[in-house]
Design a protein around this motif. Structure first.
Motif, short mmCIF file in Angstrom:
data_model
loop_
_atom_site.label_atom_id
_atom_site.label_comp_id
_atom_site.label_asym_id
_atom_site.label_seq_id
_atom_site.Cartn_x
_atom_site.Cartn_y
_atom_site.Cartn_z
N ASP A 56 47.03 27.46 40.62
CA ASP A 56 47.66 28.77 40.39
C ASP A 56 49.00 28.56 39.68
OD1 ASP A 56 48.87 31.23 40.54
OD2 ASP A 56 48.78 31.38 42.73
N SER A 58 50.75 31.39 38.45
CA SER A 58 51.20 32.77 38.29
C SER A 58 52.73 32.84 38.37
CB SER A 58 50.57 33.67 39.35
OG SER A 58 50.93 33.21 40.65
N ALA A 95 46.05 32.23 36.08
CA ALA A 95 46.96 33.31 36.50
C ALA A 95 46.13 34.59 36.36
CB ALA A 95 48.23 33.32 35.65
N SER A 96 46.46 35.45 35.38
CA SER A 96 45.59 36.59 35.09
C SER A 96 44.46 36.17 34.16
CB SER A 96 46.41 37.73 34.45
OG SER A 96 47.02 37.28 33.24
N THR A 127 47.05 36.69 39.50
CA THR A 127 46.45 35.68 40.38
C THR A 127 44.96 35.97 40.49
OG1 THR A 127 48.52 35.61 41.65
CG2 THR A 127 46.62 34.49 42.61
#
Length: 395
Positions: A56, A58, A95-96, A127
């Motif tokens: 991750d 983000s 992330a996205s 996320t």
């Protein structure tokens, strides 16, 4: 990081005096006491894996924290037996959106992998953990991207590192991945949602869900994964308590015994087997136990044949087997003695003596002799008388 905390779902620290429960987790305040293996980072020979790290990046993950994640990835790579024929590694960043930093087919040496990891940049917003897992299934766990065929039976493993709550539906995707045979480990950091970690991870949760308070101690988890992935020789000296034979058994071991011994009820020690118990030997007559083995023998009057198992009756009258002076007579499995004609067996039933002829005459035979003698005397006297008369006549 002496005072750092490490949480492991459902686990119990080894030094309970330094452990407490919190947030449905076990809190170990002195990680090296509760997890002694965290003090070493040696590489090992692990079982072959097709392994994907999904990290991750983000906005909640600060740049310096993301650098800690990359250190964790590098240390994990150091613990693995990386190679084309051993463990293959891929790294995904999300992330996205989702970015495949490198797939399983790209690098087969640690130096190249670590160099690629060092250049990974965070993606910032969002996320989308479910999307990342779905991308791993659709685009990375394929033969074109380096995943080995199902016939190779190479485990497919995903390690997800996140500090937040998924912004998409991760439950269905994770379940689909697990059903497809993908093993999922979930590492939560700081503000990570523990329920989401549990939803995405494989069972048992106490082996697949980890939590650390800060990115500063995440690298300490490398030892936990090293112990999980290492192909530990459970039968190496000092690792087992088998008395005689140790046999590896699916990450553990079972004990066995040498031929001629049997495993005791403690499943560790061995005792000599009664090799002469019915059904355990093939002796025709007598079985003799012999230190975990056996040998055959025969009853008295029999001799062991060349096959060392069966027996034949002994000729008791063979020279050297009896003590008869003259004649040996076989009598089943024994013998008796006898003598030649004109000899008689002595009281010792072995030796012989010459027979004595009797000179005694019966009364009847004596009378017959006297009558014959008297007749002979009468005839003699009569002949003498006749002879005298004849002479006188001539004169």
């Amino acid at each position: 990081m002496k005072g750092a905390n490490i949480y492991v779902v459902g686990a119990v620290c080894r030094d309970s005096s330094h452990c407490s429960r919190g947030r449905a987790l076990v809190l170990c305040r002195r990680c090296l006491k509760c997890f002694p293996s965290l003090s070493t980072d040696a590489a090992c020979k692990n079982r072959p894996l097709d392994l994907i790290f999904i990290v991750d990046s983000s906005r909640s993950v600060r740049p310096e924290e993301f650098e800690k994640v990359k250190i964790f990835l590098s240390k994990m790579i150091d613990t693995l037996d990386v190679g084309e024929g051993t463990t293959r590694v891929a790294v995904m960043n999300y992330a996205s959106t989702v970015k495949i930093e490198f797939p399983l087919r790209t690098y087969f040496d640690k130096a190249s992998m670590k160099e690629a990891v060092s250049h990974i940049e965070p993606l910032s917003a969002g996320t989308m953990t479910g999307l990342a897992i779905q991308t791993a299934m659709d685009e990375v766990f394929t033969e074109e991207m380096g995943t080995r065929p199902a016939t190779f039976n190479i485990p497919k493993v995903v390690i997800v590192v996140t500090d937040g709550r998924p912004q998409d539906q991760v439950q269905d995707v994770a379940e689909k991945a697990r059903t497809a045979g993908i093993e999922i480990y979930a590492i939560g950091v700081d503000r990570a949602d523990m329920q989401s970690l549990r939803i995405m991870a494989s069972e048992p949760l106490d082996k697949h869900v980890f939590y650390v308070e800060t990115y500063g101690v995440i690298e300490k988890l490398t030892s936990q994964f090293r112990d999980t992935f290492c192909a530990v020789d459970t039968c190496a000296p000092g690792r087992h308590d088998c008395d005689q034979i140790c046999m590896r058994n699916n990450g553990s071991y079972v004990c066995d015994c040498y031929e001629g011994y049997t495993l005791n009820s403690d499943r560790k020690t061995c005792s000599p087997m009664d090799m002469c118990a019915p059904g355990r030997h093939d002796c025709a007559q007598v079985c003799l136990n012999n230190d975990g083995s056996y040998s055959c023998d025969c009853y008295e009057g029999y001799t062991l044949n060349a096959d060392k198992k069966t027996c034949s009756a002994v000729d008791m009258c063979e020279p050297g087997r009896h003590d008869c002076e003259q004649v040996c007579v076989r009598d089943d499995l024994s013998y008796t003695c006898d003598c030649y004609q004109g000899y008689t067996l002595n009281p010792d039933k072995k030796t012989c003596s010459r027979a004595i002829t009797s000179s005694l005459v019966t009364t009847e035979e004596s009378c017959k002799c006297e009558a014959i003698a008297a007749l002979q005397d009468s005839v003699t006297s009569h002949l003498e008388a006749l002879s005298t008369k004849h002479i006188l006549f001539l004169i």
